[in-house]
Design a protein around this motif. Sequence first.
Motif, short mmCIF file in Angstrom:
data_model
loop_
_atom_site.label_atom_id
_atom_site.label_comp_id
_atom_site.label_asym_id
_atom_site.label_seq_id
_atom_site.Cartn_x
_atom_site.Cartn_y
_atom_site.Cartn_z
N ALA A 200 -2.25 -1.90 -2.04
CA ALA A 200 -3.41 -2.36 -2.42
C ALA A 200 -3.42 -4.21 -2.52
N VAL B 44 -6.01 3.31 -5.99
CA VAL B 44 -4.67 3.81 -6.21
C VAL B 44 -4.04 4.72 -6.80
N LYS C 48 -6.62 -6.58 -1.91
CA LYS C 48 -6.96 -5.74 -1.24
C LYS C 48 -8.68 -6.40 -1.29
N THR D 52 1.82 -2.35 -5.30
CA THR D 52 1.57 -0.74 -3.77
C THR D 52 0.75 -1.69 -2.74
N THR E 296 1.20 5.23 -9.77
CA THR E 296 0.48 5.05 -8.48
C THR E 296 -0.05 5.85 -7.08
N LYS E 297 -0.59 6.57 -6.98
CA LYS E 297 -0.70 7.89 -5.76
C LYS E 297 0.39 7.57 -4.98
N ASP E 298 0.99 5.97 -5.13
CA ASP E 298 2.49 5.79 -3.72
C ASP E 298 3.51 5.63 -4.49
#
Length: 931
Positions: free
Chosen positions: A820, A717, A823, A818, A810-812
């Motif tokens: 995850a 992520v 996870k 996040t 992070t991507k988001d």
Amino acid sequence: MKRIYTLPLLLMLVTQMTSQSKSTESSLLQNIKTHQTWHRQEKCFIHTDRPIYTGGETCWFSIWLMDASTHRLNHSERVAYVELADAHETPLIRQMIRMEKGIGQGSMLIPENLTAGTYTIRGYTNWMRNAGSDFFFRNTIAIVPPEVAPPATEAATPLPDTSPKAPTAADTTLMVRFFPEGGEIIEGVPCKVAYEAVSASGVPQMFTGIVTNKGGQMVASVTPIWAGRGFFTLTPEKGETYTLTLPRPEGTPRTFLIPPARPSGTGLWVEHSRTSPDLIVSVQSTVTASTDTLYLLTLQNGRPVTAQPLVMSNDIQSFRIDKALFEGGMVQLTLFDRLKRPVNERLVFIHQPSLRMSIHETDIPGQPRARARYRLEALYPDGRPAQGTFSVSVTDAQRIPEGAYTDCNMVNTLQLTSNMPGLIQQPNQFFANTHKSFLQTELLMLTNGWRRYEWHHVMTDTVRLPRFLEEPGLYVTGKLTRNHGPAPEGIDITMLVSEKMSYFNQKSDKTGRFTFLLNDFNDTMRAVVQTKNKLNNVADYNLEVHTNFRSQPDDSPRHRPLIWQHTPPLSPITPSQLAMELTQRMSHEMFVDTTDVSLNEVTVSAQNLKNVRGVMTQQFGPAQESVGQKQITDLNGERPWNSGLISLLNDAFPGMEIDLMDADLTSIRFRVKNKIQHRIFIYVDGQMAGASDDQGRLTHLLNQYGLEELISMDATVVESVDLIFPPVDKKGMQLHVLTDPANRAIAHIGGEALPNTSSSQGYSQASMTATTSPTPTNDPSSDAKVNFEANMNLFPKNHTSPIAVVAIYTKDGGGISTRARYKGIRHITLQGFSGTQTFYHPVYNGTDNSHILKDERNTLAWWPRVQTDSLGQADLIFYNSDVARQFRFEVNGLSTQGEAGALRWITDELSIDTPQTGAERNERRTDTEVQ
């Protein structure tokens, strides 16, 4: 009319029983057998080398585990627990001991800072927790200050006085409890009523009183016989009530209501004489028909010994039971009706001789450091040699006072104290072959009940599975769940143990459970437990993981951290101190505690992520090293079972070393290669997550996040990670101001870094916010100025490490929280067996003559496992110290048949000629050995 039956006559009665009564008897025994199969009992014993220590000394011990029904060593259990607890039963130290054929051994370092006082040493297994902590083994040891000489400690641990005392003015509250023999008082049935009188603080009390009926007529006189205990006999009349009255010279007499008699029922009483070979048991019932049958069951250590049917009538029925049928110890007599309901119960104690233990002098040392040889002998009561296993300690009898010892030994533990909850003081008083000892034992039995299990659990036709299972070794077990339901069957769970690079794999069952059995190891190891889905991606499951080690037992009365005798960590930086670098924390509405993607997460745009990176670059400068998404993906593919992002960064950044410092994952150590030590600040998506101390050690995160969440952050992520070394101004100070993307917070980082917990200086939120002048603008690059030089007093002078920033994106944009976060990965510490050390026995035959300059051992010898031969003998060889003039031997153990033996014996004072010099001492020893 009283009828006395002998055992042969009872056997005749058995043959006349109906098929229904035979079925009831068989059903009773089958229920008990089933219960024993599923809920067998264990007993534990711990022998320490001595009863008194100072901080910094080592306590040596052996731990024994026996099957409660046979007293033979339990070979199936391989894990036992030893604890040192304070006066409140709070465990301070816990060790996990490897058991080999029922015996384990270990050593416990007494912390130097432990407060002087009396402490409890406890032993138990996971299986024993089913019966409750009341049945754990307990004994006490004393911790004294180092400056106190051992001989002066004799008065520090006096034996408790259990003799009755008259109530004092300061403790006038008197409590009296009544214990009818058999459990109930029945109208018209003779009953022996025992009692116990104690003060509010539990001290046994002396008094003189009378038992009267409701008309005031005296029925019996009452005076305690021992420890506030005594008994009186009573045959209650119909409609009568009885009261114990204690006259007082001044004031109103004290009165205690005796439990009222039931109009009908069954009475049971036992005549137990010290000189008689039989128990005489009497039963009278006023409720059963002449055709009804009752069943008297006798059990010892949970094992049925006799099962006798009684065809009832209105008469008193009495019969004899041969005491030779029982071993030494407690016997439980329970009377059942035809519906298998317990009606009456009584405990008796059977005195039987134990192993005859003795020490024989073979070679008596004539000078300091001379060789000593003694012989241990174990015999059965009939004189036959007893082969068995024993633990033996030899102490300096003049340095370790006799008054420091308790009565606890293998014999009284197995026969008495292990069957009764609580710590019985001075148990040896119940084993003396005297009328006084016999009477005291009877009173103890009359005023206690059997509590190892409840009969309604035994007599049910359904099997109750034990909650705590036997431990055949070390293990990791767990369960998979999802936030919105159970996990499916067949999910792959993998565990990687880092120290040994051991790899374990298993699929979850239909309940989501899994178990890994481990090979034996000592101390601790780190491990990662992770799930994978069918596409070999990190699966989104909640992982619940357990090992043998428990931070607190389920029945522990209090909670406080345990001592595992590891090197303590450096002083941590608390989240509250770092929080003062932000005028506002991360906004909560951006993140949710769920594996589902939230709306706020979806609306985070790429432009916002770009703005976050831009702000970080503007405030801290460009990144000196950067790791992109492709490189992170490649590293993650090369190490599919990595422990998370932090473990990948160690390979991603050539200029930085990142280590997980402790086995329990409580800190991360950052070190910049080829540079002086930096203090590291961690940012995730533009938000400060935490900061290390001046040595690069990170122990805490902000916003109540656990360090494990950063360590195990899912690399898939992560968009990128930057390593930034902020530039230094003319004055050598790193001055930076960061505004977050939402214009809600301003972070201030001083050139000498934030204080750690070792600093006496601190920050106040008011002083920090007073120095800032945030500009209300929507431009995320707007600077809010801070007058750093005017507020230098905010920063302690003893922090000089430069700073570096690790920026994670992070991507988001969800930060540490996040999607995850759950996870399917867990970092755990595997607590192995406590390392086994060997007690050092000096050998003064030339080996240790010169390098041991002064020998003042308190414990001269310790053997946790000594085996006697076919003659019941074993040689004990050791060397004397420089000061010992009298030896004390303490022996505890078992024969191969489960017979217990115990001995504490002190030699006569030795006649020793002390040499003046070491050379003379060696010369005399050599001459003696040659002779």
